[in-house]
Scaffold this motif. Structure first.
Motif, PDB file in Angstrom:
ATOM      1  N   GLY A   7      -4.475   0.026   3.272  1.00 13.05           N
ATOM      2  CA  GLY A   7      -5.003   0.609   4.501  1.00 13.05           C
ATOM      3  C   GLY A   7      -5.128   2.113   4.381  1.00 13.05           C
ATOM      4  N   THR A   8      -6.232   2.651   4.887  1.00 10.15           N
ATOM      5  CA  THR A   8      -6.456   4.090   4.814  1.00 10.15           C
ATOM      6  C   THR A   8      -7.190   4.577   6.047  1.00 10.15           C
ATOM      7  OG1 THR A   8      -7.500   5.877   3.536  1.00 10.15           O
ATOM      8  CG2 THR A   8      -8.608   3.735   3.523  1.00 10.15           C
ATOM      9  N   ARG A   9      -6.905   5.805   6.443  1.00 10.38           N
ATOM     10  CA  ARG A   9      -7.717   6.455   7.454  1.00 10.38           C
ATOM     11  C   ARG A   9      -9.098   6.736   6.871  1.00 10.38           C
ATOM     12  NH1 ARG A   9      -4.887  11.678   8.181  1.00 10.38           N
ATOM     13  NH2 ARG A   9      -6.597  12.112   9.597  1.00 10.38           N
ATOM     14  N   SER A  11     -10.895   9.586   7.084  1.00  7.45           N
ATOM     15  CA  SER A  11     -11.229  10.968   6.712  1.00  7.45           C
ATOM     16  C   SER A  11     -11.441  11.057   5.212  1.00  7.45           C
ATOM     17  CB  SER A  11     -10.108  11.915   7.147  1.00  7.45           C
ATOM     18  OG  SER A  11      -8.987  11.791   6.297  1.00  7.45           O
ATOM     19  N   ALA A  12     -12.210  12.066   4.806  1.00  4.97           N
ATOM     20  CA  ALA A  12     -12.492  12.249   3.378  1.00  4.97           C
ATOM     21  C   ALA A  12     -11.215  12.436   2.582  1.00  4.97           C
ATOM     22  CB  ALA A  12     -13.425  13.445   3.185  1.00  4.97           C
ATOM     23  N   LEU A  13     -10.260  13.210   3.128  1.00  2.75           N
ATOM     24  CA  LEU A  13      -9.014  13.449   2.410  1.00  2.75           C
ATOM     25  C   LEU A  13      -8.200  12.166   2.293  1.00  2.75           C
ATOM     26  CD1 LEU A  13      -7.046  15.317   1.010  1.00  2.75           C
ATOM     27  CD2 LEU A  13      -6.143  15.970   3.259  1.00  2.75           C
ATOM     28  N   ALA A  14      -8.084  11.412   3.395  1.00  4.90           N
ATOM     29  CA  ALA A  14      -7.315  10.164   3.353  1.00  4.90           C
ATOM     30  C   ALA A  14      -7.937   9.177   2.377  1.00  4.90           C
ATOM     31  CB  ALA A  14      -7.238   9.555   4.752  1.00  4.90           C
ATOM     32  N   MET A  15      -9.265   9.079   2.394  1.00  3.55           N
ATOM     33  CA  MET A  15      -9.942   8.159   1.479  1.00  3.55           C
ATOM     34  C   MET A  15      -9.721   8.578   0.023  1.00  3.55           C
ATOM     35  SD  MET A  15     -11.510   5.684   3.158  1.00  3.55           S
ATOM     36  CE  MET A  15     -12.867   5.133   2.117  1.00  3.55           C
ATOM     37  N   THR A  16      -9.734   9.873  -0.228  1.00  6.86           N
ATOM     38  CA  THR A  16      -9.509  10.371  -1.583  1.00  6.86           C
ATOM     39  C   THR A  16      -8.087  10.077  -2.039  1.00  6.86           C
ATOM     40  OG1 THR A  16     -11.148  12.120  -1.315  1.00  6.86           O
ATOM     41  CG2 THR A  16      -9.515  12.417  -3.047  1.00  6.86           C
ATOM     42  N   VAL A  38      -8.705   3.130  11.889  1.00  4.59           N
ATOM     43  CA  VAL A  38      -8.924   4.302  12.734  1.00  4.59           C
ATOM     44  C   VAL A  38      -7.629   4.629  13.464  1.00  4.59           C
ATOM     45  CG1 VAL A  38     -10.219   5.290  14.659  1.00  4.59           C
ATOM     46  CG2 VAL A  38     -11.360   3.764  13.033  1.00  4.59           C
ATOM     47  N   THR A  39      -7.202   5.893  13.384  1.00  2.00           N
ATOM     48  CA  THR A  39      -5.997   6.338  14.088  1.00  2.00           C
ATOM     49  C   THR A  39      -6.383   7.283  15.224  1.00  2.00           C
ATOM     50  OG1 THR A  39      -5.541   8.393  12.888  1.00  2.00           O
ATOM     51  CG2 THR A  39      -4.879   6.326  11.816  1.00  2.00           C
ATOM     52  N   GLU A  40      -5.449   7.475  16.160  1.00  2.95           N
ATOM     53  CA  GLU A  40      -5.718   8.389  17.281  1.00  2.95           C
ATOM     54  C   GLU A  40      -5.949   9.807  16.780  1.00  2.95           C
ATOM     55  OE1 GLU A  40      -3.777  10.034  21.485  1.00  2.95           O
ATOM     56  OE2 GLU A  40      -2.576   8.776  20.141  1.00  2.95           O
ATOM     57  N   GLY A  41      -5.255  10.188  15.713  1.00  5.82           N
ATOM     58  CA  GLY A  41      -5.434  11.527  15.168  1.00  5.82           C
ATOM     59  C   GLY A  41      -6.829  11.779  14.644  1.00  5.82           C
ATOM     60  N   ASP A  42      -7.573  10.700  14.324  1.00  9.23           N
ATOM     61  CA  ASP A  42      -8.932  10.852  13.823  1.00  9.23           C
ATOM     62  C   ASP A  42      -9.953  10.991  14.948  1.00  9.23           C
ATOM     63  OD1 ASP A  42      -8.229  10.527  11.067  1.00  9.23           O
ATOM     64  OD2 ASP A  42      -7.988   8.388  11.457  1.00  9.23           O
ATOM     65  N   THR A  43      -9.648  10.470  16.140  1.00  8.91           N
ATOM     66  CA  THR A  43     -10.625  10.424  17.221  1.00  8.91           C
ATOM     67  C   THR A  43     -10.340  11.401  18.356  1.00  8.91           C
ATOM     68  OG1 THR A  43      -9.396   8.628  18.293  1.00  8.91           O
ATOM     69  CG2 THR A  43     -11.136   7.997  16.753  1.00  8.91           C
ATOM     70  N   THR A  59       0.841   5.747  12.948  1.00  7.32           N
ATOM     71  CA  THR A  59       1.091   4.616  13.839  1.00  7.32           C
ATOM     72  C   THR A  59       0.137   3.454  13.615  1.00  7.32           C
ATOM     73  OG1 THR A  59       2.024   6.070  15.528  1.00  7.32           O
ATOM     74  CG2 THR A  59       1.265   3.910  16.243  1.00  7.32           C
ATOM     75  N   ALA A  60      -1.154   3.727  13.597  1.00  2.17           N
ATOM     76  CA  ALA A  60      -2.133   2.636  13.461  1.00  2.17           C
ATOM     77  C   ALA A  60      -1.988   1.933  12.119  1.00  2.17           C
ATOM     78  CB  ALA A  60      -3.548   3.176  13.632  1.00  2.17           C
ATOM     79  N   LEU A  61      -1.722   2.680  11.057  1.00  2.00           N
ATOM     80  CA  LEU A  61      -1.536   2.078   9.742  1.00  2.00           C
ATOM     81  C   LEU A  61      -0.307   1.185   9.732  1.00  2.00           C
ATOM     82  CD1 LEU A  61      -2.351   5.241   7.604  1.00  2.00           C
ATOM     83  CD2 LEU A  61      -3.715   3.158   7.681  1.00  2.00           C
TER      84      LEU A  61
END
Length: 319
Positions: A7-9, A11-16, A38-43, A59-61
């Protein structure tokens, strides 16, 4: 061979970061599928502290792991609360990237060249307090957004920022090191505990996943960040507490030991308290807790609100 859902957020950094872990697992012979969460921190564009702090990204992860939707998740370690998550375990902490903070300034300027009145963008009370403590007459503006968004604010009419301060590790992982105009040495600014390190988390008792992740764990990095996070845990620090810590593994006469430094800074930068300790790698968490108790005994609670969850000197938000 194990088939793993990572599982990953988004964002480009999280995906990397997740991609690096996935590649390491694939190299070890495992099949890995990236699952975007998708996490709350992303939206939510509100300040990180007002959303509940560092745990907002995890949290979402963690919920997805508990629900059986994913088998493991990759976090920036500094985004994880120090309290363990029930039913989950940090099974691997890979080798750390440069933990220092980095200045990205207009016209290639360094911190000393920016001049009094220069406007620095940062959403971190820790960075803000330590920069203010340098006595350079800087001004600050709270910002949110991914690395690209923050970098674009520098020198632009919209952002009106002279510089931003970001984690060197994130810039390195995204191939953006050329944006760095100065790496801030620990004597100027101690990083957030765990900065530059990743945490790979999975369910307790999931033996196949635990076995797959074991080879990714880096002993020296785990010891260092355990000591740093021990400082936070003992202080019961809030997400907006102006605390920095850095542990390094150094060669002593008796072998490898942990050298740990920590700082608590007044929010306005008017004063700071720095202390250090050295000890065996096997006592990493205890070293961090002992150093925290020294900070408390020497006046840290009077210097700063250690349980702060909202930056008390927040200025306008730049979207």
């Amino acid at each position: 061979m194990t088939s793993l859902r990572l599982g990953t957020r988004r964002s480009a950094l999280a995906m990397t970061q997740s991609g690096h872990v996935a590649d390491a697992l694939r190299a070890a012979g495992h099949e890995v599928e990236l699952v975007e969460i998708v996490t709350e921190g992303d939206t939510n564009r509100a300040s990180l502290a007002s959303m509940g702090g560092t745990g907002v990204f995890a949290t979402a992860l963690r919920e997805a792991m508990h629900a059986g939707e994913i088998d493991l998740a990759v976090h920036s370690l500094k985004d994880l609360p120090t309290a363990p998550a029930p039913g989950l375990v940090v099974a691997a902490i890979p080798a750390r990237v440069d933990p220092r903070d980095a200045l990205c300034a207009r016209d290639g300027l360094t911190l000393g060249e920016l001049g009094e009145g220069a406007v620095i963008g940062t959403g971190s009370p820790r960075r803000r307090a330590q920069l203010a403590a340098l006595g350079l007459g800087l001004e600050f503006r709270d910002i949110r957004g991914n690395l690209g968004t923050r970098l674009a604010m520098v020198g632009s009419d919209e952002g009106q920022l002279d510089a931003v301060v970001l984690a060197s590790a994130g810039l390195t992982r995204l191939g953006l090191r050329e944006q760095i105009t100065e790496l801030l040495e620990p004597i100027q600014m101690l990083p957030a505990p765990g900065q530059g390190a990743l945490a790979v988390e999975c369910r307790e008792g999931d033996e196949q996943v635990l076995a797959a992740l074991h080879l990714l764990d880096h002993e020296d990095t785990r010891a260092a960040v355990t000591a740093e996070r021990g400082v936070l845990a003992e202080l019961e620090a809030g997400c907006a507490a102006p605390i920095g810590a850095l542990a390094e593994i150094v060669d002593d006469v008796d072998g490898l030991v942990i050298s740990l430094r920590a700082v608590v800074t007044a929010t306005d930068g008017s004063a700071d308290l720095r202390r250090s300790i050295t000890g065996p790698m096997a006592e990493a968490e205890d070293l961090g807790r002992r150093l925290a108790r020294t900070l408390v005994a020497d006046g840290a609670p009077e210097l700063a609100d250690l349980q702060a969850t909202h930056p008390s000197t927040a200025s306008e938000h730049v979207q």
